[in-house]
Design an enzyme around this catalytic site. Structure first.
Site, PDB file in Angstrom:
ATOM      1  N   LYS A  10      -2.527  -2.829  -7.438  1.00  0.00           N
ATOM      2  CA  LYS A  10      -3.640  -3.797  -7.112  1.00  0.00           C
ATOM      3  C   LYS A  10      -4.643  -3.956  -8.104  1.00  0.00           C
ATOM      4  O   LYS A  10      -4.826  -2.950  -9.022  1.00  0.00           O
ATOM      5  CB  LYS A  10      -4.215  -3.430  -5.749  1.00  0.00           C
ATOM      6  CG  LYS A  10      -3.257  -3.537  -4.549  1.00  0.00           C
ATOM      7  CD  LYS A  10      -3.866  -3.216  -3.242  1.00  0.00           C
ATOM      8  CE  LYS A  10      -3.010  -3.528  -2.024  1.00  0.00           C
ATOM      9  NZ  LYS A  10      -3.463  -3.483  -0.759  1.00  0.00           N
ATOM     10  N   TYR A  50       0.975 -12.119   1.798  1.00  0.00           N
ATOM     11  CA  TYR A  50       0.356 -11.789   2.909  1.00  0.00           C
ATOM     12  C   TYR A  50       0.609 -12.674   4.189  1.00  0.00           C
ATOM     13  O   TYR A  50      -0.385 -12.411   5.064  1.00  0.00           O
ATOM     14  CB  TYR A  50      -1.119 -11.110   2.811  1.00  0.00           C
ATOM     15  CG  TYR A  50      -1.282  -9.972   1.857  1.00  0.00           C
ATOM     16  CD1 TYR A  50      -0.822  -8.656   2.461  1.00  0.00           C
ATOM     17  CD2 TYR A  50      -1.776 -10.117   0.449  1.00  0.00           C
ATOM     18  CE1 TYR A  50      -0.714  -7.650   1.725  1.00  0.00           C
ATOM     19  CE2 TYR A  50      -1.751  -8.876  -0.182  1.00  0.00           C
ATOM     20  CZ  TYR A  50      -1.371  -7.552   0.232  1.00  0.00           C
ATOM     21  OH  TYR A  50      -1.455  -6.651  -0.142  1.00  0.00           O
ATOM     22  N   PHE A  58      -9.468  -9.454   8.449  1.00  0.00           N
ATOM     23  CA  PHE A  58      -9.542  -9.154   7.025  1.00  0.00           C
ATOM     24  C   PHE A  58      -8.855  -9.873   5.975  1.00  0.00           C
ATOM     25  O   PHE A  58      -8.740  -9.707   4.709  1.00  0.00           O
ATOM     26  CB  PHE A  58      -9.312  -7.574   6.778  1.00  0.00           C
ATOM     27  CG  PHE A  58      -7.863  -7.187   7.231  1.00  0.00           C
ATOM     28  CD1 PHE A  58      -6.696  -7.556   6.420  1.00  0.00           C
ATOM     29  CD2 PHE A  58      -7.530  -6.569   8.324  1.00  0.00           C
ATOM     30  CE1 PHE A  58      -5.331  -7.310   6.799  1.00  0.00           C
ATOM     31  CE2 PHE A  58      -6.306  -6.186   8.730  1.00  0.00           C
ATOM     32  CZ  PHE A  58      -5.210  -6.672   7.873  1.00  0.00           C
ATOM     33  N   ARG A  86       6.152   4.769   0.598  1.00  0.00           N
ATOM     34  CA  ARG A  86       4.996   5.028   1.720  1.00  0.00           C
ATOM     35  C   ARG A  86       4.336   6.487   1.699  1.00  0.00           C
ATOM     36  O   ARG A  86       2.965   6.762   1.655  1.00  0.00           O
ATOM     37  CB  ARG A  86       5.328   4.713   3.013  1.00  0.00           C
ATOM     38  CG  ARG A  86       5.661   3.077   3.026  1.00  0.00           C
ATOM     39  CD  ARG A  86       6.005   2.461   4.173  1.00  0.00           C
ATOM     40  NE  ARG A  86       4.557   2.339   5.154  1.00  0.00           N
ATOM     41  CZ  ARG A  86       3.926   1.442   5.084  1.00  0.00           C
ATOM     42  NH1 ARG A  86       3.757   0.525   4.099  1.00  0.00           N
ATOM     43  NH2 ARG A  86       2.795   1.446   5.868  1.00  0.00           N
ATOM     44  N   THR A  92      -3.203   3.867   4.429  1.00  0.00           N
ATOM     45  CA  THR A  92      -3.718   2.606   3.881  1.00  0.00           C
ATOM     46  C   THR A  92      -5.356   2.871   3.874  1.00  0.00           C
ATOM     47  O   THR A  92      -5.743   2.050   2.689  1.00  0.00           O
ATOM     48  CB  THR A  92      -3.701   1.344   5.176  1.00  0.00           C
ATOM     49  OG1 THR A  92      -2.179   1.440   5.623  1.00  0.00           O
ATOM     50  CG2 THR A  92      -4.132   0.214   4.651  1.00  0.00           C
ATOM     51  N   ARG A 103      -3.413   6.962  -3.005  1.00  0.00           N
ATOM     52  CA  ARG A 103      -4.551   6.244  -2.738  1.00  0.00           C
ATOM     53  C   ARG A 103      -5.569   7.282  -2.389  1.00  0.00           C
ATOM     54  O   ARG A 103      -6.748   7.084  -2.869  1.00  0.00           O
ATOM     55  CB  ARG A 103      -4.428   5.609  -1.114  1.00  0.00           C
ATOM     56  CG  ARG A 103      -3.327   4.385  -1.273  1.00  0.00           C
ATOM     57  CD  ARG A 103      -3.003   4.021   0.018  1.00  0.00           C
ATOM     58  NE  ARG A 103      -2.447   2.508   0.028  1.00  0.00           N
ATOM     59  CZ  ARG A 103      -1.779   1.862   0.638  1.00  0.00           C
ATOM     60  NH1 ARG A 103      -1.139   2.798   1.831  1.00  0.00           N
ATOM     61  NH2 ARG A 103      -1.300   0.754   0.653  1.00  0.00           N
ATOM     62  N   ASN A 113      -7.489  -0.450  -2.064  1.00  0.00           N
ATOM     63  CA  ASN A 113      -6.710   0.876  -1.980  1.00  0.00           C
ATOM     64  C   ASN A 113      -5.456   1.109  -3.177  1.00  0.00           C
ATOM     65  O   ASN A 113      -4.469   1.803  -2.684  1.00  0.00           O
ATOM     66  CB  ASN A 113      -6.258   0.791  -0.460  1.00  0.00           C
ATOM     67  CG  ASN A 113      -5.126  -0.231  -0.007  1.00  0.00           C
ATOM     68  OD1 ASN A 113      -4.699  -1.186  -1.044  1.00  0.00           O
ATOM     69  ND2 ASN A 113      -4.490  -0.162   0.976  1.00  0.00           N
ATOM     70  N   HIS A 116       0.270  -1.454  -2.772  1.00  0.00           N
ATOM     71  CA  HIS A 116       0.717  -2.039  -1.940  1.00  0.00           C
ATOM     72  C   HIS A 116       2.296  -1.483  -1.780  1.00  0.00           C
ATOM     73  O   HIS A 116       2.887  -1.288  -2.906  1.00  0.00           O
ATOM     74  CB  HIS A 116       0.808  -3.436  -1.672  1.00  0.00           C
ATOM     75  CG  HIS A 116       1.829  -4.041  -0.660  1.00  0.00           C
ATOM     76  ND1 HIS A 116       1.607  -3.929   0.451  1.00  0.00           N
ATOM     77  CD2 HIS A 116       2.921  -4.381  -0.805  1.00  0.00           C
ATOM     78  CE1 HIS A 116       2.478  -4.816   1.423  1.00  0.00           C
ATOM     79  NE2 HIS A 116       3.603  -4.976   0.309  1.00  0.00           N
ATOM     80  N   GLU A 127       9.790  -9.431   0.320  1.00  0.00           N
ATOM     81  CA  GLU A 127       8.680  -9.283  -0.597  1.00  0.00           C
ATOM     82  C   GLU A 127       9.220  -9.282  -1.753  1.00  0.00           C
ATOM     83  O   GLU A 127       8.657  -9.904  -2.988  1.00  0.00           O
ATOM     84  CB  GLU A 127       8.039  -7.962  -0.218  1.00  0.00           C
ATOM     85  CG  GLU A 127       6.995  -8.009   0.935  1.00  0.00           C
ATOM     86  CD  GLU A 127       6.438  -6.689   1.420  1.00  0.00           C
ATOM     87  OE1 GLU A 127       5.603  -6.695   2.265  1.00  0.00           O
ATOM     88  OE2 GLU A 127       6.355  -5.770   0.554  1.00  0.00           O
TER      89      GLU A 127
HETATM   90  P1  CMP Z   1      -1.539  -3.448   2.068  1.00  0.00           P
HETATM   91  O1  CMP Z   1      -0.457  -2.658   2.158  1.00  0.00           O
HETATM   92  O2  CMP Z   1      -1.280  -4.480   0.667  1.00  0.00           O
HETATM   93  O3  CMP Z   1      -1.206  -4.738   3.230  1.00  0.00           O
HETATM   94  C1  CMP Z   1      -2.377  -5.432   3.777  1.00  0.00           C
HETATM   95  C2  CMP Z   1      -3.646  -5.061   3.183  1.00  0.00           C
HETATM   96  O4  CMP Z   1      -4.751  -5.438   4.014  1.00  0.00           O
HETATM   97  C3  CMP Z   1      -3.932  -3.269   3.148  1.00  0.00           C
HETATM   98  O5  CMP Z   1      -2.935  -2.925   2.242  1.00  0.00           O
HETATM   99  C4  CMP Z   1      -5.309  -3.296   3.091  1.00  0.00           C
HETATM  100  O6  CMP Z   1      -5.548  -3.048   1.717  1.00  0.00           O
HETATM  101  C5  CMP Z   1      -5.968  -4.463   3.618  1.00  0.00           C
HETATM  102  N1  CMP Z   1      -6.830  -4.010   4.714  1.00  0.00           N
HETATM  103  C6  CMP Z   1      -8.196  -4.398   4.983  1.00  0.00           C
HETATM  104  N2  CMP Z   1      -8.418  -4.097   6.216  1.00  0.00           N
HETATM  105  C7  CMP Z   1      -7.228  -3.615   6.810  1.00  0.00           C
HETATM  106  C8  CMP Z   1      -7.176  -3.261   8.338  1.00  0.00           C
HETATM  107  N3  CMP Z   1      -8.103  -3.280   9.106  1.00  0.00           N
HETATM  108  N4  CMP Z   1      -5.975  -2.708   8.464  1.00  0.00           N
HETATM  109  C9  CMP Z   1      -4.938  -2.895   7.654  1.00  0.00           C
HETATM  110  N5  CMP Z   1      -5.163  -3.341   6.493  1.00  0.00           N
HETATM  111  C10 CMP Z   1      -6.123  -3.584   6.128  1.00  0.00           C
END
Ligand code: CMP
Length: 141
Positions: A10, A50, A58, A86, A92, A103, A113, A116, A127
């Site tokens: 990211k 997304y 968010f 993962r 996350t 992370r 973070n 992805h 994806e």
């Molecule tokens: P990612 O795996 O890229 O998928 C969705 C992204 O939304 C996640 O990582 C986070 O960076 C972002 N995000 C922000 N707020 C939240 C939340 N409350 N729960 C899950 N993802 C979130």
């Protein structure tokens, strides 16, 4: 079984200059990079990627962050690649990520973070196809 998963370094991690360190985590974890490209996502590309989150509170911040700078998108291949990636990434929310995960070591917030990774076989298929044509993927023999 041998799987493929879609991974994104990211904008926060690109800005921190840790692309190589993150790639090392994948390789040391037994995953091979079989496709890769750097790109600056448009709003449309980020929203489409997304789409499953579009009703979440968010969503707007997520799209704004993911378009804030360049990313590196890659396909990782290996035994159990989806879960392995993962596990390497950690939770996350970096505050909940186990020590030694990508992370925990490189992320600063739930939005910024660092990485992805696809969360299921179905997501991985969608994806990967979102970013790569079949002829851009170079499987290892
Ligand atoms: P990612 O795996 O890229 O998928 C969705 C992204 O939304 C996640 O990582 C986070 O960076 C972002 N995000 C922000 N707020 C939240 C939340 N409350 N729960 C899950 N993802 C979130």
């Amino acid at each position: 079984s041998i799987e493929r998963t879609l991974s994104i370094v990211k904008p926060d991690a690109v800005a921190k200059n840790v692309i190589g360190e993150i790639y090392s985590r994948f390789e040391k974890g037994g995953l091979s990079i079989v496709a890769a490209k750097m790109m600056h996502l448009t709003q449309e590309q980020a929203e489409g990627f997304y789409a499953e989150h579009k009703e979440r509170p968010f969503f707007a911040d997520l799209v704004a962050f993911m378009t804030s700078g360049p990313v590196v998108v890659q396909v990782l291949e290996g035994e159990g690649a989806i879960k392995k990636n993962r596990d390497l990434m950690g939770a996350t929310n970096p505050k909940e990520a186990e020590a030694g995960t990508i992370r925990a070591d490189f992320a600063s917030s739930i939005d910024a973070n660092a990485v992805h990774g696809s969360d299921s076989a179905e997501s991985a298929e969608r994806e990967i196809a979102y970013f790569f044509n079949d002829n851009e993927i170079c499987p290892r023999g």
